[in-house]
Design a protein around this motif. Structure first.
Motif, PDB file in Angstrom:
ATOM      1  N   ALA A 266       0.891  -1.178   0.076  1.00 29.41           N
ATOM      2  CA  ALA A 266      -0.104  -0.019   0.056  1.00 29.41           C
ATOM      3  C   ALA A 266       0.797   1.265  -0.025  1.00 29.41           C
ATOM      4  O   ALA A 266       0.507   2.449  -0.448  1.00 29.41           O
ATOM      5  N   SER A 267       1.975   1.173   0.621  1.00 24.16           N
ATOM      6  CA  SER A 267       2.738   2.375   0.741  1.00 24.16           C
ATOM      7  C   SER A 267       3.430   2.874  -0.441  1.00 24.16           C
ATOM      8  O   SER A 267       3.746   4.007  -0.786  1.00 24.16           O
ATOM      9  N   ALA A 268       3.312   1.963  -1.581  1.00 23.46           N
ATOM     10  CA  ALA A 268       3.989   2.537  -2.850  1.00 23.46           C
ATOM     11  C   ALA A 268       2.985   3.241  -3.538  1.00 23.46           C
ATOM     12  O   ALA A 268       3.475   3.989  -4.613  1.00 23.46           O
ATOM     13  N   HIS A 269       1.890   3.469  -3.202  1.00 28.91           N
ATOM     14  CA  HIS A 269       0.752   4.450  -3.674  1.00 28.91           C
ATOM     15  C   HIS A 269       0.293   5.648  -3.099  1.00 28.91           C
ATOM     16  O   HIS A 269      -0.434   6.234  -3.331  1.00 28.91           O
ATOM     17  N   VAL A 270       1.048   6.066  -1.805  1.00 28.86           N
ATOM     18  CA  VAL A 270       0.700   7.080  -1.065  1.00 28.86           C
ATOM     19  C   VAL A 270       1.692   8.353  -1.086  1.00 28.86           C
ATOM     20  O   VAL A 270       1.650   9.047  -0.096  1.00 28.86           O
ATOM     21  N   GLY A 271       2.658   8.081  -2.029  1.00 30.73           N
ATOM     22  CA  GLY A 271       3.639   9.127  -2.201  1.00 30.73           C
ATOM     23  C   GLY A 271       3.081  10.875  -1.854  1.00 30.73           C
ATOM     24  O   GLY A 271       3.813  11.494  -1.101  1.00 30.73           O
ATOM     25  N   PRO A 272       1.883  11.069  -2.520  1.00 30.96           N
ATOM     26  CA  PRO A 272       1.422  12.384  -2.491  1.00 30.96           C
ATOM     27  C   PRO A 272       1.064  13.054  -0.961  1.00 30.96           C
ATOM     28  O   PRO A 272       1.130  13.964  -0.845  1.00 30.96           O
ATOM     29  N   PHE A 273       0.982  11.868  -0.155  1.00 32.29           N
ATOM     30  CA  PHE A 273       0.585  12.403   1.212  1.00 32.29           C
ATOM     31  C   PHE A 273       1.469  12.366   2.110  1.00 32.29           C
ATOM     32  O   PHE A 273       1.492  12.625   3.302  1.00 32.29           O
ATOM     33  N   VAL A 274       2.808  11.751   1.568  1.00 34.99           N
ATOM     34  CA  VAL A 274       4.003  12.238   2.212  1.00 34.99           C
ATOM     35  C   VAL A 274       4.334  13.806   2.649  1.00 34.99           C
ATOM     36  O   VAL A 274       4.256  14.536   1.723  1.00 34.99           O
ATOM     37  N   GLY A 275       4.140  14.068   4.084  1.00 30.92           N
ATOM     38  CA  GLY A 275       4.367  15.540   4.417  1.00 30.92           C
ATOM     39  C   GLY A 275       2.843  15.732   5.117  1.00 30.92           C
ATOM     40  O   GLY A 275       3.089  16.918   5.931  1.00 30.92           O
ATOM     41  N   SER A 276       2.001  14.918   5.275  1.00 31.70           N
ATOM     42  CA  SER A 276       0.803  15.166   5.937  1.00 31.70           C
ATOM     43  C   SER A 276       0.987  14.857   7.371  1.00 31.70           C
ATOM     44  O   SER A 276      -0.021  15.301   8.040  1.00 31.70           O
ATOM     45  N   ASN A 277       2.116  14.355   7.848  1.00 29.32           N
ATOM     46  CA  ASN A 277       2.061  13.808   9.096  1.00 29.32           C
ATOM     47  C   ASN A 277       0.888  12.741   9.541  1.00 29.32           C
ATOM     48  O   ASN A 277       1.199  12.723  10.673  1.00 29.32           O
ATOM     49  N   MET A 278       0.463  12.243   8.709  1.00 25.56           N
ATOM     50  CA  MET A 278      -0.602  11.181   8.921  1.00 25.56           C
ATOM     51  C   MET A 278      -0.545   9.913   8.022  1.00 25.56           C
ATOM     52  O   MET A 278      -1.459   9.440   7.667  1.00 25.56           O
TER      53      MET A 278
END
Length: 207
Positions: free
Chosen positions: A185-197
């Motif tokens: 799943a983590s391979a698809h959440v790059g745009p959310f890095v920096g959200s602190n969640m």
């Protein structure tokens, strides 16, 4: 290896050492403690290295960053460096209750396809040194849906697992995850890095 206790940390040396000691007191033979330091400036790295040397019977490993890569990346890195089938994401200032790791491991032995386990947790007041809320998740019995269709395609009952997620999912230490499913799943959440969640986005994608 069944369980990795994964602690992302940044400049909280004393709290971290207290948590690490309590984890090692309970760490099973088939388990490890992985600490990912986010470029701390308070001597955390040296303290963890000394701690690991003082606990040779336990598997204590340290991931070191030369600078602060942000909370999300630190969470991603601590899980990617783990070796357990499951990972308990544990805050560096949260402490496991007596018997917590044994209970987690016993729960993980039976359901091989488990993706996520939301754990109950208590609220502790550091000033008064008292537990102000013994159960943050308002249930007293375990909820274990056997298949996704049991809660995806039916009306959400009052006992639904999803009704218990809410803000409890945000609490990092309430989550035990299947590491293989997390990495997928983590391979698809790059745009959310920096959200602190980042853990919230990964876990909801896993589910």
């Amino acid at each position: 290896m069944i369980l990795s206790v994964c602690i992302p940390t940044y400049s909280r040396r004393e709290q971290l050492l207290k948590t690490a000691a309590l984890v090692c007191d309970q760490l099973p033979a088939d388990g490890e403690l992985v600490i990912s330091d986010n470029g701390s400036t308070d001597g955390t790295v040296e303290a963890v290295e000394a701690f690991a040397a003082a606990h040779p019977k336990q598997s204590v490993r340290l991931v070191k960053h030369s600078h602060n890569v942000g909370f999300d990346q630190n969470v991603l890195d601590v899980v990617s460096n783990a070796r357990g089938d499951f990972c308990w994401l544990l805050g560096d200032d949260d402490v496991p209750r007596s018997g917590a790791l044994a209970r987690i491991c016993s729960e993980l032995e039976s359901p091989p396809s488990l993706a996520h386990m939301l754990m109950n947790h208590a609220q502790f007041d550091a000033v008064t040194q008292t537990i102000t809320k013994p159960r943050m998740v308002a249930v007293t019995t375990d909820l274990a849906p056997p298949t996704a269709s049991d809660f995806f395609f039916h009306r959400c009952s009052s006992r639904s697992y999803f009704r218990r997620l809410g803000t409890n999912l945000i609490t990092v230490s309430a989550n035990v995850v299947n590491r293989h499913k997390w990495l997928e799943a983590s391979a698809h959440v790059g745009p959310f890095v920096g959200s602190n969640m980042i853990h919230v986005f990964i876990i909801t994608r896993m589910l």
